[in-house]
Design a protein around this motif. Structure first.
Motif, PDB file in Angstrom:
ATOM      1  N   UNK A 184       0.834  -1.212   0.000  1.00 45.20           N
ATOM      2  CA  UNK A 184       0.000   0.000   0.000  1.00 45.20           C
ATOM      3  C   UNK A 184       0.866   1.258   0.000  1.00 45.20           C
ATOM      4  N   UNK A 185       0.295   2.323  -0.534  1.00 44.48           N
ATOM      5  CA  UNK A 185       0.871   3.670  -0.450  1.00 44.48           C
ATOM      6  C   UNK A 185      -0.303   4.598  -0.116  1.00 44.48           C
ATOM      7  N   UNK A 186       0.008   5.793   0.386  1.00 44.30           N
ATOM      8  CA  UNK A 186      -1.112   6.655   0.773  1.00 44.30           C
ATOM      9  C   UNK A 186      -0.801   8.119   0.496  1.00 44.30           C
ATOM     10  N   UNK A 187      -1.835   8.933   0.545  1.00 49.24           N
ATOM     11  CA  UNK A 187      -1.691  10.369   0.382  1.00 49.24           C
ATOM     12  C   UNK A 187      -2.828  11.071   1.101  1.00 49.24           C
ATOM     13  N   UNK A 188      -2.602  12.335   1.458  1.00 49.74           N
ATOM     14  CA  UNK A 188      -3.649  13.103   2.132  1.00 49.74           C
ATOM     15  C   UNK A 188      -3.511  14.563   1.744  1.00 49.74           C
ATOM     16  N   UNK A 189      -4.626  15.277   1.781  1.00 52.71           N
ATOM     17  CA  UNK A 189      -4.594  16.722   1.548  1.00 52.71           C
ATOM     18  C   UNK A 189      -5.433  17.390   2.638  1.00 52.71           C
ATOM     19  N   UNK A 213     -12.609  21.961  -4.397  1.00 55.05           N
ATOM     20  CA  UNK A 213     -12.165  21.064  -5.473  1.00 55.05           C
ATOM     21  C   UNK A 213     -13.211  21.000  -6.586  1.00 55.05           C
ATOM     22  N   UNK A 214     -14.461  21.282  -6.270  1.00 50.14           N
ATOM     23  CA  UNK A 214     -15.501  21.292  -7.296  1.00 50.14           C
ATOM     24  C   UNK A 214     -15.394  22.503  -8.216  1.00 50.14           C
ATOM     25  N   UNK A 215     -14.727  23.572  -7.734  1.00 50.40           N
ATOM     26  CA  UNK A 215     -14.554  24.793  -8.531  1.00 50.40           C
ATOM     27  C   UNK A 215     -13.193  24.830  -9.232  1.00 50.40           C
ATOM     28  N   UNK A 216     -12.195  24.214  -8.620  1.00 46.67           N
ATOM     29  CA  UNK A 216     -10.842  24.261  -9.199  1.00 46.67           C
ATOM     30  C   UNK A 216     -10.760  23.325 -10.401  1.00 46.67           C
ATOM     31  N   UNK A 217      -9.957  23.674 -11.411  1.00 47.26           N
ATOM     32  CA  UNK A 217      -9.817  22.762 -12.555  1.00 47.26           C
ATOM     33  C   UNK A 217      -9.116  21.472 -12.140  1.00 47.26           C
ATOM     34  N   UNK A 218      -9.379  20.372 -12.877  1.00 48.28           N
ATOM     35  CA  UNK A 218      -8.749  19.096 -12.511  1.00 48.28           C
ATOM     36  C   UNK A 218      -7.225  19.191 -12.438  1.00 48.28           C
ATOM     37  N   UNK A 219      -6.631  20.023 -13.317  1.00 47.31           N
ATOM     38  CA  UNK A 219      -5.159  20.125 -13.297  1.00 47.31           C
ATOM     39  C   UNK A 219      -4.687  20.626 -11.935  1.00 47.31           C
ATOM     40  N   UNK A 220      -5.465  21.529 -11.331  1.00 53.56           N
ATOM     41  CA  UNK A 220      -5.057  22.034 -10.015  1.00 53.56           C
ATOM     42  C   UNK A 220      -5.260  20.953  -8.962  1.00 53.56           C
ATOM     43  N   UNK A 221      -6.422  20.293  -9.010  1.00 59.17           N
ATOM     44  CA  UNK A 221      -6.651  19.209  -8.033  1.00 59.17           C
ATOM     45  C   UNK A 221      -5.520  18.176  -8.118  1.00 59.17           C
ATOM     46  N   UNK A 222      -5.049  17.918  -9.354  1.00 55.36           N
ATOM     47  CA  UNK A 222      -4.037  16.878  -9.528  1.00 55.36           C
ATOM     48  C   UNK A 222      -2.645  17.284  -9.032  1.00 55.36           C
ATOM     49  N   UNK A 223      -2.453  18.570  -8.704  1.00 57.79           N
ATOM     50  CA  UNK A 223      -1.160  18.927  -8.098  1.00 57.79           C
ATOM     51  C   UNK A 223      -1.214  18.804  -6.580  1.00 57.79           C
ATOM     52  N   UNK A 224      -2.417  18.675  -6.016  1.00 58.92           N
ATOM     53  CA  UNK A 224      -2.557  18.753  -4.556  1.00 58.92           C
ATOM     54  C   UNK A 224      -3.180  17.545  -3.904  1.00 58.92           C
ATOM     55  N   UNK A 225      -3.933  16.779  -4.655  1.00 59.46           N
ATOM     56  CA  UNK A 225      -4.908  15.895  -4.011  1.00 59.46           C
ATOM     57  C   UNK A 225      -4.267  14.687  -3.329  1.00 59.46           C
ATOM     58  N   UNK A 226      -5.048  14.124  -2.419  1.00 58.54           N
ATOM     59  CA  UNK A 226      -4.708  12.866  -1.744  1.00 58.54           C
ATOM     60  C   UNK A 226      -4.384  11.779  -2.771  1.00 58.54           C
ATOM     61  N   UNK A 227      -5.187  11.712  -3.840  1.00 60.73           N
ATOM     62  CA  UNK A 227      -4.989  10.659  -4.855  1.00 60.73           C
ATOM     63  C   UNK A 227      -3.715  10.943  -5.661  1.00 60.73           C
TER      64      UNK A 227
END
Ligand code: IMP
Length: 198
Positions: A134-139, A168-182
């Motif tokens: 397993x690996x994990x992430x959190x924001x 996260x519903x307002x931010x573009x996916x590219x932004x979510x993808x620099x920060x998110x748990x996933x």
């Protein structure tokens, strides 16, 4: 690389395809059984889903894959003792839309309470043969006061990551993808996959 994703969640599939574009993901097929997730922790559930999916896939002689990936994730709200947390997928089963589930979640947080929250993601990877890991992430972030934005999926419209004024519903996916748990968990997964014997 060809990886079976032990999930039918369209939001997760889209994000994995964007976060790991070098991988071809096969979603968990409609004719396969639901994968149980009965653990008390994200890690238990991720391993249960990855190992359960691998066993079923092999037993049913489906097309060969390099491995099986499972994601167990959720939103943990401090004012709700960490809930819905590991129960994020089954929260408010009487409501069918996330707009309504999010409204109920926000209503459960008392006025004036600490709104700190975090998204957590644990990924379990089961190679074709051998032990799963397993690996994990959190924001870290906070709960919004209203449902804001229609991007993303699930609880994205009520979560504001630290350092931002938008959900996260307002931010573009590219932004979510620099920060998110996933995204954090996928970066760790990529590093582990490159070290696996081929
Ligand atoms: P599970 O991992 O199948 O138990 O489901 C996790 C649930 O947590 C999802 O169905 C969503 O409701 C929520 N969740 C997990 N990750 C995210 C995300 O990135 N955005 C919004 N909701 C999420």
């Amino acid at each position: 690389m060809k990886i079976l994703l032990a999930s039918r969640n369209a939001g997760k599939l889209r994000e994995f395809s964007e976060l790991l574009p070098e991988v071809r993901f096969i979603p968990w097929p409609a004719d396969a059984p639901e994968l149980p997730e009965t653990g008390a922790f994200f890690q238990d559930n991720a391993l249960q889903k990855a190992e359960g999916a691998r066993a079923w896939w092999l037993a049913h002689g489906r097309e060969p894959v390099d491995g099986v990936l499972a994601d167990d994730s959720g939103l943990c709200v401090d004012a709700l003792w960490g809930g819905p947390g590991v129960l994020s997928a089954s929260f408010a089963p009487d409501l069918s839309t996330y707009r309504d589930k999010n409204r109920r979640l926000l209503a459960m947080v008392p006025d004036g309470a600490d709104r700190a929250a975090r998204f957590v993601c644990v990924l379990a990877y089961a190679p074709r043969e051998g032990e799963a890991f397993t690996v994990s992430g959190a924001v870290e972030g906070s709960l919004a006061f209203d449902h804001r934005g229609d991007g993303g999926f699930g609880y994205d419209p009520v979560f504001i990551p630290d350092g931002y004024d938008h959900t996260f519903g307002e931010l573009p996916p590219e932004t979510k993808h620099t920060l998110s748990h996933r995204a954090m968990a996928c970066a760790a997964l990529r590093a582990r996959l490159t070290r696996l014997p081929r």
